[in-house]
Design a protein around this motif. Structure first.
Motif, PDB file in Angstrom:
ATOM      1  N   GLU A   1     -11.059   4.140   9.443  1.00  0.00           N
ATOM      2  CA  GLU A   1     -10.102   4.200  10.553  1.00  0.00           C
ATOM      3  C   GLU A   1     -10.359   5.404  11.462  1.00  0.00           C
ATOM      4  O   GLU A   1      -9.926   5.413  12.610  1.00  0.00           O
ATOM      5  CB  GLU A   1      -8.662   4.225  10.023  1.00  0.00           C
ATOM      6  CG  GLU A   1      -8.312   5.485   9.258  1.00  0.00           C
ATOM      7  CD  GLU A   1      -6.890   5.449   8.686  1.00  0.00           C
ATOM      8  OE1 GLU A   1      -6.712   4.797   7.647  1.00  0.00           O
ATOM      9  OE2 GLU A   1      -5.989   6.062   9.260  1.00  0.00           O
TER      10      GLU A   1
ATOM     11  N   LYS B   1       1.119   5.722  -0.222  1.00  0.00           N
ATOM     12  CA  LYS B   1       0.469   6.994   0.076  1.00  0.00           C
ATOM     13  C   LYS B   1       0.338   7.807  -1.205  1.00  0.00           C
ATOM     14  O   LYS B   1       1.150   7.658  -2.134  1.00  0.00           O
ATOM     15  CB  LYS B   1       1.278   7.791   1.098  1.00  0.00           C
ATOM     16  CG  LYS B   1       1.390   7.133   2.462  1.00  0.00           C
ATOM     17  CD  LYS B   1       0.063   7.062   3.174  1.00  0.00           C
ATOM     18  CE  LYS B   1       0.219   6.620   4.618  1.00  0.00           C
ATOM     19  NZ  LYS B   1      -1.090   6.304   5.234  1.00  0.00           N
TER      20      LYS B   1
ATOM     21  N   ASP C   1      -3.654   4.834  -0.487  1.00  0.00           N
ATOM     22  CA  ASP C   1      -4.209   5.490   0.707  1.00  0.00           C
ATOM     23  C   ASP C   1      -4.085   7.008   0.572  1.00  0.00           C
ATOM     24  O   ASP C   1      -2.984   7.546   0.561  1.00  0.00           O
ATOM     25  CB  ASP C   1      -3.438   5.008   1.948  1.00  0.00           C
ATOM     26  CG  ASP C   1      -4.085   5.461   3.238  1.00  0.00           C
ATOM     27  OD1 ASP C   1      -5.091   6.191   3.186  1.00  0.00           O
ATOM     28  OD2 ASP C   1      -3.570   5.079   4.309  1.00  0.00           O
TER      29      ASP C   1
ATOM     30  N   LYS D   1       0.837  -1.204   0.000  1.00  0.00           N
ATOM     31  CA  LYS D   1       0.000   0.000   0.000  1.00  0.00           C
ATOM     32  C   LYS D   1       0.865   1.246   0.000  1.00  0.00           C
ATOM     33  O   LYS D   1       1.856   1.321   0.725  1.00  0.00           O
ATOM     34  CB  LYS D   1      -0.913  -0.006   1.230  1.00  0.00           C
ATOM     35  CG  LYS D   1      -1.973   1.088   1.203  1.00  0.00           C
ATOM     36  CD  LYS D   1      -3.041   0.859   2.256  1.00  0.00           C
ATOM     37  CE  LYS D   1      -2.600   1.354   3.614  1.00  0.00           C
ATOM     38  NZ  LYS D   1      -3.599   1.049   4.663  1.00  0.00           N
TER      39      LYS D   1
ATOM     40  N   GLU E   1      -8.230   3.953  -0.496  1.00  0.00           N
ATOM     41  CA  GLU E   1      -8.517   4.133   0.936  1.00  0.00           C
ATOM     42  C   GLU E   1      -8.694   5.606   1.306  1.00  0.00           C
ATOM     43  O   GLU E   1      -7.889   6.453   0.896  1.00  0.00           O
ATOM     44  CB  GLU E   1      -7.347   3.520   1.724  1.00  0.00           C
ATOM     45  CG  GLU E   1      -7.458   3.636   3.233  1.00  0.00           C
ATOM     46  CD  GLU E   1      -6.411   2.759   3.938  1.00  0.00           C
ATOM     47  OE1 GLU E   1      -6.056   1.688   3.390  1.00  0.00           O
ATOM     48  OE2 GLU E   1      -5.934   3.154   5.013  1.00  0.00           O
ATOM     49  N   GLU E   2      -9.709   5.878   2.113  1.00  0.00           N
ATOM     50  CA  GLU E   2     -10.029   7.234   2.574  1.00  0.00           C
ATOM     51  C   GLU E   2      -9.861   8.280   1.472  1.00  0.00           C
ATOM     52  O   GLU E   2      -9.086   9.233   1.623  1.00  0.00           O
ATOM     53  CB  GLU E   2      -9.159   7.611   3.786  1.00  0.00           C
ATOM     54  CG  GLU E   2      -9.556   6.885   5.055  1.00  0.00           C
ATOM     55  CD  GLU E   2      -9.054   7.625   6.299  1.00  0.00           C
ATOM     56  OE1 GLU E   2      -7.833   7.710   6.497  1.00  0.00           O
ATOM     57  OE2 GLU E   2      -9.900   8.138   7.054  1.00  0.00           O
TER      58      GLU E   2
ATOM     59  N   HIS F   1      -7.652  -1.727  10.334  1.00  0.00           N
ATOM     60  CA  HIS F   1      -6.575  -0.736  10.314  1.00  0.00           C
ATOM     61  C   HIS F   1      -5.623  -1.080  11.461  1.00  0.00           C
ATOM     62  O   HIS F   1      -6.068  -1.333  12.581  1.00  0.00           O
ATOM     63  CB  HIS F   1      -7.154   0.665  10.533  1.00  0.00           C
ATOM     64  CG  HIS F   1      -6.133   1.753  10.591  1.00  0.00           C
ATOM     65  ND1 HIS F   1      -5.674   2.285  11.776  1.00  0.00           N
ATOM     66  CD2 HIS F   1      -5.473   2.393   9.613  1.00  0.00           C
ATOM     67  CE1 HIS F   1      -4.780   3.228  11.505  1.00  0.00           C
ATOM     68  NE2 HIS F   1      -4.630   3.320  10.205  1.00  0.00           N
TER      69      HIS F   1
ATOM     70  N   ASN G   1      -5.595   9.206   2.707  1.00  0.00           N
ATOM     71  CA  ASN G   1      -5.776   9.901   3.999  1.00  0.00           C
ATOM     72  C   ASN G   1      -6.676  11.137   3.847  1.00  0.00           C
ATOM     73  O   ASN G   1      -6.347  12.225   4.301  1.00  0.00           O
ATOM     74  CB  ASN G   1      -4.429  10.273   4.625  1.00  0.00           C
ATOM     75  CG  ASN G   1      -3.623   9.051   5.021  1.00  0.00           C
ATOM     76  OD1 ASN G   1      -2.707   8.632   4.294  1.00  0.00           O
ATOM     77  ND2 ASN G   1      -3.962   8.439   6.138  1.00  0.00           N
TER      78      ASN G   1
END
Ligand code: CA
Length: 389
Positions: free
Chosen positions: A252, A172, A200, A170, A226-227, A302, A202
């Motif tokens: 999360e 960022k 991800d 994964k 993700e997010e 998470h 965030n």
């Protein structure tokens, strides 16, 4: 049996280099352990999610707010204790730091229950549906460097994480949608046909920017996104899930059964990612897991923090029922941070050695078998890294 003392230990050290995600850069690793002592000589360990100064704030909540509420209570009455604390704190925060603090205490009470029963946590939860779980390795953090340097580094790091034995990785994102698509393409190239990759964000995108990146992820065959948008943006989640083929994951930053009920009924998640050290501990995680499965939403926890958090999650993943089941059922994975973390690698008298297991066992990690969480931290290690709150 009575609770006699509760201690919070906030551990910290300077990382070898600065790391970043879409919201900030950071230079220190923090972990927040909770220790619950009893008059029977049994000690339980738990962990609270929350880095940096958040951990120091949570330490005050654990020691100064929660501890006086439950001193003298029987530690085996963990559900009674959970509701007593939650109900007394409801007017002061139904999410966030009060729940992170309660999580660490609740996990320690489950550790005590397992030690008293002489049984591992997974057995208290109903038994192990699996004896080992596949881990995925996350890395590819943001740094203060050019886009071109990010692209080259992400391609190499993705390949290196698969070389370690992980079968999924994964990354960022957070440089901006157009640059982020370049990063995703580099990771897809680094992974090739050897495994899967996840992305991800965030919660750094608007819904329209998330669609832009998400369409590129469909073409690149990413496993999940993700997010993508802010956790409060329930409409954005629902629109993205309805409009994109890539799996949308998140959760999360959500807390307790009532928060989870809302995001599950919103139908915006393909994969739920509850954080046991934040949402209210093991007691509340079990209720959130049941809610997720009641909505037929698969769960991949998470995971963040020290070896205590990793061990807790290994038990939870072992005890997670197959959903929906079958000869070759959908299986959860253990999230594993491949960046520098002494609090995970050096805290325990018998280390979990996740990376060694992954390298030796086709990407799988076994479940601890000792009573409770099945792990014991070194006291000297804690003393060495503990900071004053
Ligand atoms: Ca995340």
């Amino acid at each position: 049996m009575k609770i006699t003392e509760i201690f919070s230990h906030v551990l910290q050290y300077d990382l070898p280099g600065e790391l970043g995600y879409s919201q900030q850069y950071y230079t220190r690793r923090t972990a927040h352990l909770v220790e619950v002592r009893t008059d029977a000589g049994v000690t339980g360990w738990g962990e609270c999610f929350g880095p940096g100064n958040v951990a120091i704030g949570n330490k005050a909540i654990v020691e100064k707010v929660i501890q006086p509420m439950i001193l003298g209570d029987d530690p085996l009455d963990r559900d009674v204790i959970w509701h007593k604390v939650y109900n007394l704190l409801r007017d002061h925060g139904q999410k966030g730091m009060p729940l992170q603090s309660l999580s660490g205490v609740d996990i320690a009470l489950w550790d005590i229950a397992g030690k008293v029963a002489g049984q591992p946590l997974f057995r208290l939860l109903g038994g192990a549906h699996r004896t080992r779980v596949r881990a995925y390795g996350y890395g590819m953090m943001l740094k203060r460097q050019s886009v071109a340097d990010h692209v080259a580094r992400f391609r190499d790091e993705a390949a290196a994480i698969l070389d370690m034995g992980f079968t999924a990785t994964k990354m960022k994102v957070g440089l901006g949608p157009r640059d982020d698509v370049q990063l995703c393409r580099a990771v897809a190239e680094g992974v090739g046909d050897r495994g899967r990759f996840m992305v991800d964000a965030n919660h750094c995108y608007t819904t329209s920017d998330a669609f832009y990146v998400g369409r590129a992820l469909e073409e690149l065959d990413a496993y999940w996104f993700e997010e993508p948008v802010a956790p409060e943006d329930l409409d954005g989640y629902r629109e993205l899930r309805a409009g994109l083929k890539v799996n949308i994951s998140g959760g999360e930053a959500e807390f307790n059964r009532w928060g989870w009920r809302q995001i599950l009924e919103n139908r915006g998640l393909d994969i739920a990612q509850p954080e046991v050290c934040a949402l209210g501990g093991i007691s509340e995680y079990q209720r959130v897991l049941a809610l997720c499965h009641a909505h037929f939403t698969p769960v991949i926890n998470h995971v963040w923090g020290s070896a205590v958090a990793v061990a807790t999650n290994l038990h939870l993943l072992a005890a997670m029922p197959p959903m929906p089941g079958g000869l070759h059922p959908w299986e959860p994975m253990l999230e594993f941070d491949t960046t520098d973390n002494r609090f995970r690698d050096e805290l325990l008298t018998e280390p979990l050695d996740v990376q060694g297991q992954v390298a030796a066992g086709d990407g799988f990690v076994s479940i601890p078998q000792g009573p409770g969480l099945g792990v014991e931290p070194y006291r000297d290690f804690i003393r060495h890294y503990e900071i004053d709150g």
